[in-house]
Design a protein around this motif. Structure first.
Motif, PDB file in Angstrom:
ATOM      1  N   PHE A  42      -9.432   0.071  -6.259  1.00 42.33           N
ATOM      2  CA  PHE A  42     -10.185  -0.011  -5.015  1.00 42.33           C
ATOM      3  C   PHE A  42      -9.367   0.420  -3.806  1.00 42.33           C
ATOM      4  N   GLY A  43      -8.047   0.235  -3.880  1.00 43.71           N
ATOM      5  CA  GLY A  43      -7.192   0.531  -2.739  1.00 43.71           C
ATOM      6  C   GLY A  43      -7.259   1.967  -2.285  1.00 43.71           C
ATOM      7  N   LEU A  44      -7.289   2.913  -3.250  1.00 46.95           N
ATOM      8  CA  LEU A  44      -7.315   4.331  -2.886  1.00 46.95           C
ATOM      9  C   LEU A  44      -8.665   4.729  -2.288  1.00 46.95           C
ATOM     10  N   VAL A  45      -9.747   4.095  -2.764  1.00 49.34           N
ATOM     11  CA  VAL A  45     -11.076   4.333  -2.173  1.00 49.34           C
ATOM     12  C   VAL A  45     -11.073   3.893  -0.722  1.00 49.34           C
ATOM     13  N   LEU A  46     -10.448   2.743  -0.468  1.00 47.66           N
ATOM     14  CA  LEU A  46     -10.344   2.224   0.895  1.00 47.66           C
ATOM     15  C   LEU A  46      -9.498   3.158   1.760  1.00 47.66           C
TER      16      LEU A  46
ATOM     17  N   LYS B 182     -10.739  12.104  -9.403  1.00 44.43           N
ATOM     18  CA  LYS B 182     -11.597  10.913  -9.403  1.00 44.43           C
ATOM     19  C   LYS B 182     -11.021   9.752  -8.585  1.00 44.43           C
ATOM     20  N   LEU B 183      -9.803   9.890  -8.120  1.00 47.61           N
ATOM     21  CA  LEU B 183      -9.089   8.756  -7.527  1.00 47.61           C
ATOM     22  C   LEU B 183      -9.778   8.142  -6.315  1.00 47.61           C
ATOM     23  N   PHE B 184     -10.362   8.979  -5.452  1.00 48.96           N
ATOM     24  CA  PHE B 184     -10.841   8.489  -4.163  1.00 48.96           C
ATOM     25  C   PHE B 184     -12.345   8.232  -4.128  1.00 48.96           C
ATOM     26  N   ASP B 185     -12.990   8.242  -5.291  1.00 49.31           N
ATOM     27  CA  ASP B 185     -14.441   8.054  -5.368  1.00 49.31           C
ATOM     28  C   ASP B 185     -14.745   6.704  -6.013  1.00 49.31           C
ATOM     29  N   ALA B 186     -15.487   5.858  -5.307  1.00 43.22           N
ATOM     30  CA  ALA B 186     -15.795   4.512  -5.802  1.00 43.22           C
ATOM     31  C   ALA B 186     -16.586   4.550  -7.101  1.00 43.22           C
ATOM     32  N   GLU B 187     -17.391   5.611  -7.307  1.00 45.82           N
ATOM     33  CA  GLU B 187     -18.215   5.696  -8.506  1.00 45.82           C
ATOM     34  C   GLU B 187     -17.420   6.118  -9.735  1.00 45.82           C
TER      35      GLU B 187
END
Length: 412
Positions: A376-380, A355-360
């Motif tokens: 938010f950093g990992l999504v970015l 789930k780490l890289f998904d904004a949802e």
């Protein structure tokens, strides 16, 4: 008496002959009139047929859709102007052909199969399909085909073709717009969440620490000031990093193709990023080891790459306990450069890692020193790595630390 009788007989004969001649004239006149009438009728019928055919063609040629008539062998018997324009062929090149030989190889079977089914069943067929016309241009068409049987029992296919390429492209564009709108709504919700909670919280901490400093000064507890100043600096640094992420990401959403690639020296770049993170690590008594890397250059976007590394190192500091360590390694592998940010932190389970890289689905967790964050950093990081043509992932176990890895192409 006999002479008079003879004279009357001759007169009667002449009279009968005259009558026969008159009747013959009438018969000849009638026959001539009948031929003339038949001739006039034939001419009228031909004229009507010609006018009817012209009228029919005029109607068909003024229709926007392509219209055609085929025989039992799918050979074209009649087409209108729109049909000729669609295929880029003249009538003389179309009539008598099936046109199966003029479409793409993968379309031939379907092209004739529907004709056969309509002729056999008599059931009208309406179908959407692709059509590759002369020149290789691919169109999306809607075709309607019906069966017609004439008085002699001959079967024909009557059909119409409508080019719906523009409509289909509009539908796809609408779906893309809907998808982008959903993504923007997710982005908006995420931004409001960060602004409303994750940015407000550190500012409250700074205000609280500022009040404690005032109290310490009034009470003469100067020894506490150094601790409070250090906490304020740490909080301010992490808050500034979060704000920079927000601004960078917001800009990237407005201009998804905004890349400025240059030749970058990886060692210089890593030294700069690690210097930025060093204070956070020192505060938690975490060692950032010298990076393991080959002397190498990469053609990439400097700001994006710094943002990726800064976030991965900040994340490693956040989830590593006091006394732990972090190190970065970079290896060249064929045409790609692989980066690895490793820590001796608390690690995570497989479910969390997915789930780490998904904004949802990414949910913020507190760090080992109760640090706040947005996740938010990992999504970015994921967005920027993919924009640079690479891939990012994590390998981790609970209690055994984490390895965040990503690769980038060397020259693309």
């Amino acid at each position: 008496m006999e002479v008079n009788h003879h004279n009357r007989s001759v007169q009667d004969l002449h009279q009968e002959i005259a009558q026969l001649r008159e009747q013959n004239k009438k018969l000849l006149l009638f026959h001539s009139s009948k031929q003339e009438i038949q001739r006039s009728y034939d001419e009228l019928l031909l004229k009507l047929n010609t006018e009817s055919e012209t009228y029919t063609h005029t109607i068909l040629d003024n229709m926007g859709d392509s219209v055609f008539v085929k025989d039992e062998k799918s050979r074209l018997l009649l087409v209108n102007n729109a049909f000729c324009e669609m295929f880029g062929m003249s009538r003389k090149d179309i009539i008598g052909k099936t046109l199966a030989e003029d479409v793409a190889e993968h379309e031939k079977e379907a092209f004739l199969k529907i004709d056969s089914e309509v002729l056999k069943s008599g059931i009208e067929n309406i179908n959407e399909e692709t059509l590759t016309i002369n020149g290789g241009e691919q169109r999306v068409i809607s075709t309607r085909k019906s069966r017609f049987i004439d008085a002699s029992g001959e079967k024909y296919i009557i059909g119409a073709i409508r080019d719906i390429t523009v409509n289909k492209n509009a539908e796809k564009a609408l779906l893309r717009s809907e998808s982008e709108l959903r993504e923007l709504n997710i982005t908006k919700d995420k931004l409001f969440s960060i602004i409303g909670h994750d940015l407000r919280s550190p500012f409250n901490n700074i205000l609280t620490l500022s009040n404690l400093m005032e109290d310490a000064i009034e009470e003469g507890k100067v020894s506490l000031l150094a601790e409070y100043v250090g906490l304020i600096k740490t909080t301010s640094t992490s808050t500034l990093s979060l704000l920079e992420n927000l601004l960078t990401w917001s800009k990237s959403q407005k201009d998804k193709a905004n890349l400025q690639k240059d030749k970058l020296n990886i060692k210089d770049l890593l030294d700069e990023v690690q210097e930025f993170i060093q204070h956070m690590a020192t505060t938690k008594n975490i060692i950032i080891k010298e990076p393991f890397l080959d002397t190498v250059e990469v053609f990439s976007d400097e700001k994006m790459l710094k943002t990726i590394l800064r976030n991965l190192l900040s994340n490693a500091v956040k989830f590593t306990k006091s006394g732990g360590s972090i190190h970065v390694s970079v290896t060249k592998n064929e045409s790609v450069l692989e980066f690895k940010v490793s820590d001796t932190g608390i690690g995570m389970c497989e479910k969390t890692a997915k789930k780490l890289f998904d904004a949802e689905t990414n949910k913020s967790c507190r760090g080992t020193a109760n640090e706040m964050g947005s996740g938010f950093g990992l999504v970015l990081c994921k967005e920027f790595v993919e924009k640079l043509g690479g891939k990012i992932w994590v390998e981790s176990e609970m209690g055994k630390g984490s390895d965040f890895k990503f690769w980038l192409p060397l020259l693309v």
